[in-house]
Write a protein that holds these residues in place. Sequence first.
Motif, PDB file in Angstrom:
ATOM      1  N   ARG A 138       0.838  -1.202   0.000  1.00  0.00           N
ATOM      2  CA  ARG A 138       0.000   0.000   0.000  1.00  0.00           C
ATOM      3  C   ARG A 138       0.875   1.255   0.000  1.00  0.00           C
ATOM      4  N   LYS A 139       1.938   1.231   0.795  1.00  0.00           N
ATOM      5  CA  LYS A 139       2.844   2.379   0.818  1.00  0.00           C
ATOM      6  C   LYS A 139       3.520   2.557  -0.542  1.00  0.00           C
ATOM      7  N   ALA A 140       3.907   1.438  -1.159  1.00  0.00           N
ATOM      8  CA  ALA A 140       4.547   1.510  -2.476  1.00  0.00           C
ATOM      9  C   ALA A 140       3.584   2.082  -3.512  1.00  0.00           C
ATOM     10  N   HIS A 141       2.313   1.697  -3.427  1.00  0.00           N
ATOM     11  CA  HIS A 141       1.313   2.237  -4.350  1.00  0.00           C
ATOM     12  C   HIS A 141       1.130   3.729  -4.132  1.00  0.00           C
ATOM     13  N   THR A 142       1.095   4.155  -2.876  1.00  0.00           N
ATOM     14  CA  THR A 142       0.949   5.575  -2.564  1.00  0.00           C
ATOM     15  C   THR A 142       2.108   6.370  -3.146  1.00  0.00           C
ATOM     16  N   ALA A 143       3.325   5.859  -2.975  1.00  0.00           N
ATOM     17  CA  ALA A 143       4.495   6.547  -3.523  1.00  0.00           C
ATOM     18  C   ALA A 143       4.460   6.576  -5.048  1.00  0.00           C
ATOM     19  N   ALA A 144       4.001   5.498  -5.671  1.00  0.00           N
ATOM     20  CA  ALA A 144       3.929   5.447  -7.132  1.00  0.00           C
ATOM     21  C   ALA A 144       2.921   6.457  -7.667  1.00  0.00           C
ATOM     22  N   MET A 145       1.774   6.611  -6.971  1.00  0.00           N
ATOM     23  CA  MET A 145       0.801   7.639  -7.368  1.00  0.00           C
ATOM     24  C   MET A 145       1.431   9.016  -7.331  1.00  0.00           C
ATOM     25  N   GLU A 146       2.142   9.290  -6.239  1.00  0.00           N
ATOM     26  CA  GLU A 146       2.735  10.620  -6.070  1.00  0.00           C
ATOM     27  C   GLU A 146       3.769  10.902  -7.146  1.00  0.00           C
ATOM     28  N   ARG A 147       4.611   9.914  -7.481  1.00  0.00           N
ATOM     29  CA  ARG A 147       5.627  10.128  -8.512  1.00  0.00           C
ATOM     30  C   ARG A 147       4.966  10.497  -9.843  1.00  0.00           C
ATOM     31  N   CYS A 148       3.907   9.778 -10.183  1.00  0.00           N
ATOM     32  CA  CYS A 148       3.228  10.045 -11.456  1.00  0.00           C
ATOM     33  C   CYS A 148       2.581  11.422 -11.478  1.00  0.00           C
ATOM     34  N   LEU A 149       1.896  11.774 -10.399  1.00  0.00           N
ATOM     35  CA  LEU A 149       1.189  13.053 -10.374  1.00  0.00           C
ATOM     36  C   LEU A 149       2.155  14.227 -10.271  1.00  0.00           C
ATOM     37  N   THR A 150       3.240  14.063  -9.556  1.00  0.00           N
ATOM     38  CA  THR A 150       4.252  15.120  -9.481  1.00  0.00           C
ATOM     39  C   THR A 150       4.910  15.314 -10.841  1.00  0.00           C
ATOM     40  N   GLU A 151       5.179  14.198 -11.543  1.00  0.00           N
ATOM     41  CA  GLU A 151       5.735  14.290 -12.897  1.00  0.00           C
ATOM     42  C   GLU A 151       4.775  15.052 -13.803  1.00  0.00           C
ATOM     43  N   LEU A 152       3.485  14.796 -13.671  1.00  0.00           N
ATOM     44  CA  LEU A 152       2.489  15.492 -14.487  1.00  0.00           C
ATOM     45  C   LEU A 152       2.440  16.978 -14.153  1.00  0.00           C
ATOM     46  N   LEU A 153       2.475  17.319 -12.864  1.00  0.00           N
ATOM     47  CA  LEU A 153       2.459  18.720 -12.446  1.00  0.00           C
ATOM     48  C   LEU A 153       3.672  19.471 -12.985  1.00  0.00           C
TER      49      LEU A 153
END
Length: 273
Positions: A138-153
């Motif tokens: 779950r923590k790994a998924h949370t971090a993966a979401m953040e990496r993708c959304l930060t890259e998009l921002l």
Amino acid sequence: MTAVHAEPCAARATSRVTKEDVRVALGAVLDPELDEPITDLGFVRSLEVTAGSDGAVVRLHLRLPTSFCSPNFAYLMASDSKDVITALKGVASVTVELDDHHDSDLINAGLAADAGYRGTFKHEAEDSLEELRWTFRRKAHTAAMERCLTELLRSDPDLLETDMGNVRLWDLPEGRNKEALLRRRTALGLPGGTNSIVLVNHEGHPYPAEAVPMALRRARSTRISIDGNAHFCRGLLRTRYDGSGADQTARPEGAEATPNHEQLPFTVKETHQ
């Protein structure tokens, strides 16, 4: 007429198992807290593959950054290592040993006996390994979401944090971060369709608009913690073992770890048979 001598079946099977085959298999074994393969982190101390009468004989030694790394994590990585090597076609026997840890003797004895986690630690095994895996996936998924959304921002200065609650998988740029997120979603049983919302909780539910900025900040905190711990542990390993830095593969800044590993299934030996 010249006789043709066929190579024994066992020898043919053994010849197909190389050290590189084993290292590739070990790429699926992750440090659960750092969410990186043990091969990238430099945790493989030595690896020997020799020919036996029934197939390849593999002997693996693992090392960790400190002698007091969590016994749960240590056992999980050592047990997963034995499992992925054993699964290779042509392998006859596997010995995995953890070096220089305060529970090395206990863990190594449990691995040799295939005692499982609870069979190894007995009354000290308060939680199951399955629960441990779920927590860190779950923590790994949370971090993966953040990496993708930060890259998009970062790619579009007109986007705001408040817009991230409406981002769907089809909006994400292609690359290793998106591929990693899809693997994490699959591991948790979350939908992977292109129209799926990216920023979701552990049950797959999106956040209301007013909760999106806080959810993204919490996700960023989780990702920073994982990346920071990984950086710290890499440094500790290099300090503890001279030359171990040569066995480490650096993660590009802001990027997912080496993408050639698959998530291991939740098949855990919990009790002594």
